[in-house]
Design an enzyme around this catalytic site. Structure first.
Site, PDB file in Angstrom:
ATOM      1  N   SER A  68       0.798  -1.228   0.000  1.00 56.85           N
ATOM      2  CA  SER A  68       0.000   0.000   0.000  1.00 56.85           C
ATOM      3  C   SER A  68       0.833   1.282   0.000  1.00 56.85           C
ATOM      4  CB  SER A  68      -0.949  -0.061   1.193  1.00 56.85           C
ATOM      5  OG  SER A  68      -1.905   0.923   1.102  1.00 56.85           O
ATOM      6  N   ASP A 288      -6.156   2.629  -2.405  1.00 65.65           N
ATOM      7  CA  ASP A 288      -7.286   2.535  -1.477  1.00 65.65           C
ATOM      8  C   ASP A 288      -7.411   3.775  -0.598  1.00 65.65           C
ATOM      9  OD1 ASP A 288      -5.155   2.023   0.201  1.00 65.65           O
ATOM     10  OD2 ASP A 288      -5.890   0.089   0.916  1.00 65.65           O
ATOM     11  N   ARG A 503       0.789   5.925  19.483  1.00 68.86           N
ATOM     12  CA  ARG A 503       0.418   4.511  19.281  1.00 68.86           C
ATOM     13  C   ARG A 503       1.446   3.844  18.363  1.00 68.86           C
ATOM     14  NH1 ARG A 503      -1.534   4.151  14.182  1.00 68.86           N
ATOM     15  NH2 ARG A 503      -2.256   2.030  14.427  1.00 68.86           N
TER      16      ARG A 503
HETATM   17  C1  G16 Z   1      -3.489   0.639   6.455  1.00 64.75           C
HETATM   18  C2  G16 Z   1      -4.849   0.415   7.065  1.00 64.75           C
HETATM   19  C3  G16 Z   1      -5.428   1.727   7.531  1.00 64.75           C
HETATM   20  C4  G16 Z   1      -4.466   2.402   8.489  1.00 64.75           C
HETATM   21  C5  G16 Z   1      -3.077   2.507   7.867  1.00 64.75           C
HETATM   22  C6  G16 Z   1      -2.033   3.005   8.828  1.00 64.75           C
HETATM   23  O1  G16 Z   1      -3.615   1.470   5.352  1.00 64.75           O
HETATM   24  O2  G16 Z   1      -5.681  -0.198   6.110  1.00 64.75           O
HETATM   25  O3  G16 Z   1      -6.661   1.490   8.138  1.00 64.75           O
HETATM   26  O4  G16 Z   1      -4.907   3.678   8.809  1.00 64.75           O
HETATM   27  O5  G16 Z   1      -2.666   1.240   7.406  1.00 64.75           O
HETATM   28  O6  G16 Z   1      -1.970   2.118   9.912  1.00 64.75           O
HETATM   29  P1  G16 Z   1      -0.844   2.210  11.009  1.00 64.75           P
HETATM   30  O7  G16 Z   1      -0.926   3.601  11.571  1.00 64.75           O
HETATM   31  O8  G16 Z   1      -1.215   1.154  12.004  1.00 64.75           O
HETATM   32  O9  G16 Z   1       0.474   2.001  10.331  1.00 64.75           O
HETATM   33  P2  G16 Z   1      -2.885   1.143   3.967  1.00 64.75           P
HETATM   34  O10 G16 Z   1      -3.390   2.185   3.027  1.00 64.75           O
HETATM   35  O11 G16 Z   1      -1.412   1.233   4.225  1.00 64.75           O
HETATM   36  O12 G16 Z   1      -3.330  -0.256   3.648  1.00 64.75           O
END
Ligand code: G16
Length: 550
Positions: A68, A288, A503
């Site tokens: 992603s 996405d 977090r």
């Molecule tokens: C993914 C998740 C999202 C989240 C993001 C960042 O996004 O699908 O819901 O907000 O990761 O998550 P974290 O802060 O835990 O790294 P993507 O677009 O990378 O698939």
């Protein structure tokens, strides 16, 4: 039937040994890390996907190979359940356990335990559809996945290079084909046809928006947006930028939705391409996420993030529901995370119910299912709108009594088709935004003025072990390391309008720090002070302490 009915399983597993000393975890969006260590994970995910399908009586499971928004050298993989939603949370643990089995024997043993515990009938068929983004590591990881699927004799369908949301769409479309709940034709063309037909009904030729600049993050969005443009014809002109999918290192590099959100500026490659007054948007590497932006008449950059999208879309749907005379039957609600700008939460809460949940589409999606129409967007641009089965039934059977009610009802029915309700989808969300802007005759600045963002700052902190950070209260409070939250609270109290939380990321090896304050320099200062605290408490190497951390 027992696992020894699959005699190739051990030999195929031996082909994909687990690297020692690495602990994998199925996180916010599946497994995600540097691509070079993921081979064994992909094999095991293939086996798990086949088992999940067998457990669900041969319903098709999806597997998406992508990292992603992460840098090009990363990759990842996640499973998609039959209705196109994220993998059931209880199976995330199975994925983590299987990925960490040290040897083939241990892996087979864990599989046996899983089959036994879940009562999986191995004689059932297994059906899996998979796709990948444009990362150079994709083909070899897909071949490891294919070995895992072959090991359990799964029937497979290769969706090729595609976006995460199209893969989710395909899973739902395949599983609902020929049923009353049919989600659309089970092909990429079916997806384009469904979205473009709904868009063309929602926006009349005289409402045709001005050309829209689209930053494709040098990823798969470039391919998909170009194909899709053919379906839109002159009803929406897309000017595609950052389409260098074959240029090494270009993916998500100084462009794309994550760059725009975290740096709060225009990708350098778009300087001079986006004109004052014109609006543009950015996808991320697997299309996405969506971020909008515009330049004002003084060429000043303004960002329109997921919170602004939620405000725009929720207000529009609420108006349509009222005009249609469905206010008492369809309740609209919004779901956000702690990253939502405080001003957006205030704006939305004054108008409709708002819930705050932990980061990750899976959490937002489930919470949104509790509303008749649930609008969920993360500030980072990841989100969608869900129409509950009851709301869909109401829309299908309601008899309007005035022409205005009838028009509003038609719009709601078409929105239900336009929106990819399986997961956040940059392309579908972009059309949704364009529809609302066209109906409201808003330009970027009209939209932006719905509310004024509180100044904010997001900072990443690299620490020796992000797993020591544990949170509660929808990630707004740290419970570990002990004492850190109290120190953060002390700092926050010193800033007027201050708010900050910490977090661990579930997709990158970092801890994230978010801060808001009454003015930009205070928001920056608070974020860097909290980042400094985090770095020190977590035992970061003093020699590498970033100089911005206060
Ligand atoms: C993914 C998740 C999202 C989240 C993001 C960042 O996004 O699908 O819901 O907000 O990761 O998550 P974290 O802060 O835990 O790294 P993507 O677009 O990378 O698939």
């Amino acid at each position: 039937m027992a696992l020894d009915a699959f005699p190739n399983l051990p030999a195929l597993c031996n082909k994909h040994p687990k690297p020692p000393q690495i602990r994998f975890q199925y996180g916010t969006a599946g497994f995600r890390t540097i691509a070079t260590v993921l081979d064994s994970v992909l094999f095991r995910v293939g086996v798990l996907a086949a088992l999940r399908s067998k457990r669900l009586e041969g319903r098709t499971i999806g597997v998406m190979v992508t990292a992603s928004h992460n840098p090009e050298q990363d990759n990842g993989v996640k499973l998609v359940d039959p209705r196109g939603e994220m993998l059931d949370a209880s199976w995330e643990t199975h994925a983590t356990v299987l990925s960490n089995a040290g040897t083939t024997d241990e892996f087979v043993l864990e599989l046996e335990k899983l089959v036994d515990r879940m009562g999986i009938d191995l004689s059932r068929p297994a059906r899996v559809v998979y796709g990948r983004d444009t990362r150079p590591s994709g083909p070899s990881l897909v071949s490891a996945l294919e070995d895992g699927l072959a090991a359990l004799g799964a029937e497979v369908r290769d969706a090729g290079i595609t976006t995460t949301p199209i893969l989710h769409y395909l899973v739902r479309a395949i599983n609902t084909l020929g049923t009353e709940e049919s989600y659309g034709e089970d092909s990429e063309q079916g997806y384009y046809q469904k979205l473009s037909a709904a868009y063309n009904k929602l926006v009349s030729p005289r409402q045709t928006p001005p050309p829209l600049l689209v930053d494709c993050a040098n990823g798969v969005g470039a391919i998909i947006a170009e194909r899709f443009a053919g379906y839109l014809g002159d009803r929406l002109t897309l000017v595609l930028e950052n389409t260098a999918i074959d240029t090494a290192g270009a993916l998500n590099n100084a462009c794309g939705a994550d760059f725009v959100k975290t740096s709060q500026k225009l990708p350098p490659s778009l300087v001079g391409r986006l004109q004052p007054g014109q609006r543009g948007c950015s996808f991320d590497g697997d299309a996405d996420r969506l971020m909008y932006f515009y330049l004002d008449e003084r060429s000043q950059f303004h960002m329109l993030d997921g919170d602004k999208i939620a405000a725009l879309v929720a207000a529009f749907i609420v108006d349509l529901v009222k005009t249609a005379g469905l206010e008492s039957q369809i309740k609209v609600g919004v779901v956000q995370t702690a990253y939502a700008n405080g001003a957006s939460t205030k704006y939305l809460s004054e108008r409709l119910p708002v819930r705050c949940v932990s980061t990750g589409v899976k959490h937002l999606h489930h919470a949104a299912e509790n509303f008749n129409v649930g609008v969920y967007f993360e500030a980072n641009g990841h989100g969608t709108v869900l129409f509950s089965p009851a709301a869909q039934e109401t829309l299908a059977t309601y008899e309007p009594s005035t022409p205005a009610q009838s028009t509003a009802l038609e719009h709601l029915r078409n929105l239900n088709l336009l929106i990819n309700q399986t997961v956040g989808d940059a392309l579908s969300d972009m059309l949704l935004v364009e529809v609302v802007l066209a109906h409201k005759t808003y330009d970027g600045s009209d939209w932006d003025s719905l509310y004024i963002d509180l100044p904010n700052r997001l900072v990443k902190v690299v620490v020796p072990d992000r797993n020591q950070f544990k949170t509660e209260d929808a990630e707004r409070q740290l419970v570990s390391p002990p004492g850190l939250q109290a120190k953060i609270n002390d700092l926050v109290r010193r800033y007027e309008g201050g708010r900050s939380f910490v977090r661990p990321s579930g997709t990158e090896d970092v801890v994230r720090v978010y801060a808001e304050a009454g003015n930009k320099s205070n928001a920056d200062e608070l974020a860097f002070r909290v980042a400094g605290l985090v770095y020190d408490v977590a035992g970061g190497n003093p020699a590498n302490r970033p100089k911005e951390f206060i």
